[in-house]
Design a protein around this motif. Structure first.
Motif, PDB file in Angstrom:
ATOM      1  N   GLN A  33      95.586 -12.011 -17.024  1.00 48.63           N
ATOM      2  CA  GLN A  33      94.464 -11.089 -17.082  1.00 48.63           C
ATOM      3  C   GLN A  33      93.881 -10.945 -15.683  1.00 48.63           C
ATOM      4  O   GLN A  33      93.983 -11.838 -14.856  1.00 48.63           O
ATOM      5  CB  GLN A  33      93.401 -11.628 -18.049  1.00 48.63           C
ATOM      6  N   TYR A  35      90.320  -9.761 -13.583  1.00 49.25           N
ATOM      7  CA  TYR A  35      88.880  -9.570 -13.683  1.00 49.25           C
ATOM      8  C   TYR A  35      88.336  -9.158 -12.324  1.00 49.25           C
ATOM      9  O   TYR A  35      88.860  -9.533 -11.286  1.00 49.25           O
ATOM     10  CB  TYR A  35      88.184 -10.868 -14.110  1.00 49.25           C
ATOM     11  N   GLN A  37      84.684  -9.230 -10.167  1.00 50.78           N
ATOM     12  CA  GLN A  37      83.326  -9.757 -10.115  1.00 50.78           C
ATOM     13  C   GLN A  37      82.610  -9.165  -8.912  1.00 50.78           C
ATOM     14  O   GLN A  37      83.008  -9.403  -7.768  1.00 50.78           O
ATOM     15  CB  GLN A  37      83.329 -11.295 -10.025  1.00 50.78           C
ATOM     16  N   HIS A  42      78.880 -11.052 -12.964  1.00 49.86           N
ATOM     17  CA  HIS A  42      79.784 -11.885 -13.736  1.00 49.86           C
ATOM     18  C   HIS A  42      81.150 -11.201 -13.821  1.00 49.86           C
ATOM     19  O   HIS A  42      81.256  -9.998 -13.599  1.00 49.86           O
ATOM     20  CB  HIS A  42      79.220 -12.118 -15.137  1.00 49.86           C
ATOM     21  N   PRO A  43      82.179 -11.959 -14.126  1.00 46.08           N
ATOM     22  CA  PRO A  43      83.512 -11.357 -14.216  1.00 46.08           C
ATOM     23  C   PRO A  43      83.579 -10.310 -15.322  1.00 46.08           C
ATOM     24  O   PRO A  43      83.080 -10.517 -16.426  1.00 46.08           O
ATOM     25  CB  PRO A  43      84.422 -12.547 -14.530  1.00 46.08           C
ATOM     26  N   PHE A  45      86.326  -7.990 -17.419  1.00 47.88           N
ATOM     27  CA  PHE A  45      87.741  -7.865 -17.757  1.00 47.88           C
ATOM     28  C   PHE A  45      88.260  -6.489 -17.339  1.00 47.88           C
ATOM     29  O   PHE A  45      87.649  -5.468 -17.633  1.00 47.88           O
ATOM     30  CB  PHE A  45      87.896  -8.061 -19.263  1.00 47.88           C
ATOM     31  N   GLN A  48      94.972  -6.785 -19.304  1.00 47.49           N
ATOM     32  CA  GLN A  48      95.835  -7.902 -19.663  1.00 47.49           C
ATOM     33  C   GLN A  48      97.286  -7.431 -19.646  1.00 47.49           C
ATOM     34  O   GLN A  48      97.603  -6.346 -20.144  1.00 47.49           O
ATOM     35  CB  GLN A  48      95.492  -8.414 -21.059  1.00 47.49           C
ATOM     36  N   PHE A  88      89.843 -11.572  -9.556  1.00 46.11           N
ATOM     37  CA  PHE A  88      90.423 -12.815 -10.044  1.00 46.11           C
ATOM     38  C   PHE A  88      91.566 -12.515 -11.004  1.00 46.11           C
ATOM     39  O   PHE A  88      91.457 -11.635 -11.859  1.00 46.11           O
ATOM     40  CB  PHE A  88      89.397 -13.646 -10.825  1.00 46.11           C
ATOM     41  N   TRP A 100      92.433 -20.051 -13.829  1.00 44.12           N
ATOM     42  CA  TRP A 100      91.942 -19.051 -12.896  1.00 44.12           C
ATOM     43  C   TRP A 100      92.543 -19.191 -11.506  1.00 44.12           C
ATOM     44  O   TRP A 100      92.713 -20.297 -10.997  1.00 44.12           O
ATOM     45  CB  TRP A 100      90.418 -19.155 -12.768  1.00 44.12           C
ATOM     46  N   GLY A 103      90.654 -16.203  -6.527  1.00 45.43           N
ATOM     47  CA  GLY A 103      90.020 -14.912  -6.276  1.00 45.43           C
ATOM     48  C   GLY A 103      90.331 -14.374  -4.894  1.00 45.43           C
ATOM     49  O   GLY A 103      90.575 -15.135  -3.948  1.00 45.43           O
TER      50      GLY A 103
ATOM     51  N   SER B  43      85.972 -19.893  -7.292  1.00 45.45           N
ATOM     52  CA  SER B  43      86.396 -19.411  -8.595  1.00 45.45           C
ATOM     53  C   SER B  43      85.610 -20.103  -9.702  1.00 45.45           C
ATOM     54  O   SER B  43      84.821 -21.020  -9.448  1.00 45.45           O
ATOM     55  CB  SER B  43      87.892 -19.681  -8.766  1.00 45.45           C
ATOM     56  N   ILE B  93      78.241 -19.699 -16.453  1.00 49.87           N
ATOM     57  CA  ILE B  93      78.635 -18.505 -17.193  1.00 49.87           C
ATOM     58  C   ILE B  93      79.357 -18.911 -18.469  1.00 49.87           C
ATOM     59  O   ILE B  93      80.201 -19.806 -18.449  1.00 49.87           O
ATOM     60  CB  ILE B  93      79.596 -17.601 -16.380  1.00 49.87           C
ATOM     61  N   PHE B 109      82.449 -12.032 -20.873  1.00 47.46           N
ATOM     62  CA  PHE B 109      81.562 -12.982 -20.208  1.00 47.46           C
ATOM     63  C   PHE B 109      80.105 -12.607 -20.398  1.00 47.46           C
ATOM     64  O   PHE B 109      79.753 -11.423 -20.458  1.00 47.46           O
ATOM     65  CB  PHE B 109      81.873 -13.028 -18.715  1.00 47.46           C
ATOM     66  N   GLY B 110      79.277 -13.637 -20.469  1.00 50.17           N
ATOM     67  CA  GLY B 110      77.848 -13.422 -20.378  1.00 50.17           C
ATOM     68  C   GLY B 110      77.502 -13.072 -18.946  1.00 50.17           C
ATOM     69  O   GLY B 110      78.340 -13.166 -18.042  1.00 50.17           O
TER      70      GLY B 110
END
Lengths: 110, 118
Positions: A33, A35, A37, A42-43, A45, A48, A88, A100, A103, B43, B93, B109-110
């Motif tokens: 996946q 992402y 940021q 926040h990341p 999406f 995928q 990421f 992960w 990044g 990360s 998070i 994600f929040g």
């Protein structure tokens, strides 16, 4: 343990130039996946990839998943200021646990 | 799409006090929630995985007595940082997914909680 290496750590580009980030896993992944940021955020999406050799496009973004399902790349064509952020990759194992990458920060030169 | 609400967005607390962070899935039932910690320019580091109705599974090196996780319902998980110290200052998070379904939509994600311990 499983690791996902992501390079480069930073990439400075002029607006309009292309950008690419690469991820390489030590083991075969179920899926990968991507992402984005934004600074202070926040990341979010993006996409995928599940199939071996899969290529998906989202406007100027092209995502690839290697034949061995161990590596992946994200390529942005003709970057714009809105593309700024850290990208990421996250490889998923069979238990849907995400591994992960570190990044890649995309910086647009003024 | 799936939305995860995280509160508070930021909190400043005194050293030695406890802080609770809430994570709610608003329009889906999150059988599994994940808690991450992110240091500046780094990360995400998975801290623990919480399944509804059972004890959380902590990653190696994460103190379970310090970071208490409760997942009492399918829509709510909480992380309590107990006896916080300045080194606990970080960006926390949460994310959620439906464990029994392929993550076709990825993990949601929040918005994160920036904790500063003074």
């Amino acid at each position: 343990g499983q690791q996902v290496m992501q390079i480069p750590q930073y990439q400075h580009v002029q607006e309009g130039e292309d950008f690419t980030t690469y991820c390489n896993s030590s083991t075969t992944l179920s899926n990968i996946q991507w992402y984005k940021q934004r600074p202070g955020g926040h990341p979010v999406f993006l996409i995928q990839l599940v199939k071996s050799g899969e290529v998906k496009k989202q406007k100027r973004l092209t995502f690839q998943f290697g034949e061995a399902k161990k590596n992946s790349s994200l390529h942005i064509t003709a970057t714009q200021t809105t593309d700024v952020g850290t990208y990421f990759c996250a490889g998923s194992d069979s238990n849907y646990q995400l591994i992960w990458g570190a990044g890649t920060k995309l910086i647009i030169k003024p | 799409g799936a939305v995860v609400s995280q509160h508070p967005s930021w909190v400043i607390c005194k050293s030695g006090t406890s802080v609770k962070i809430e994570c709610r899935s608003l329009d889906f039932q999150a059988t599994t929630m994940f808690w991450y910690r992110q240091f500046p320019k780094q990360s995400l580091m998975l801290m623990a995985t919480s399944n509804e109705g059972s004890k959380a599974t902590y990653e190696q090196g994460v103190e379970k007595d310090k970071f208490l996780i409760n997942h009492a319902s399918l829509t709510l998980s909480t992380l309590t940082v107990t006896s916080a110290h300045p080194e606990d200052s970080s960006f926390y998070i949460c994310s959620a997914t439906l464990r029994d379904s392929p993550p076709y939509y990825g993990y949601t994600f929040g918005s994160g909680t920036r904790l500063t311990v003074v």
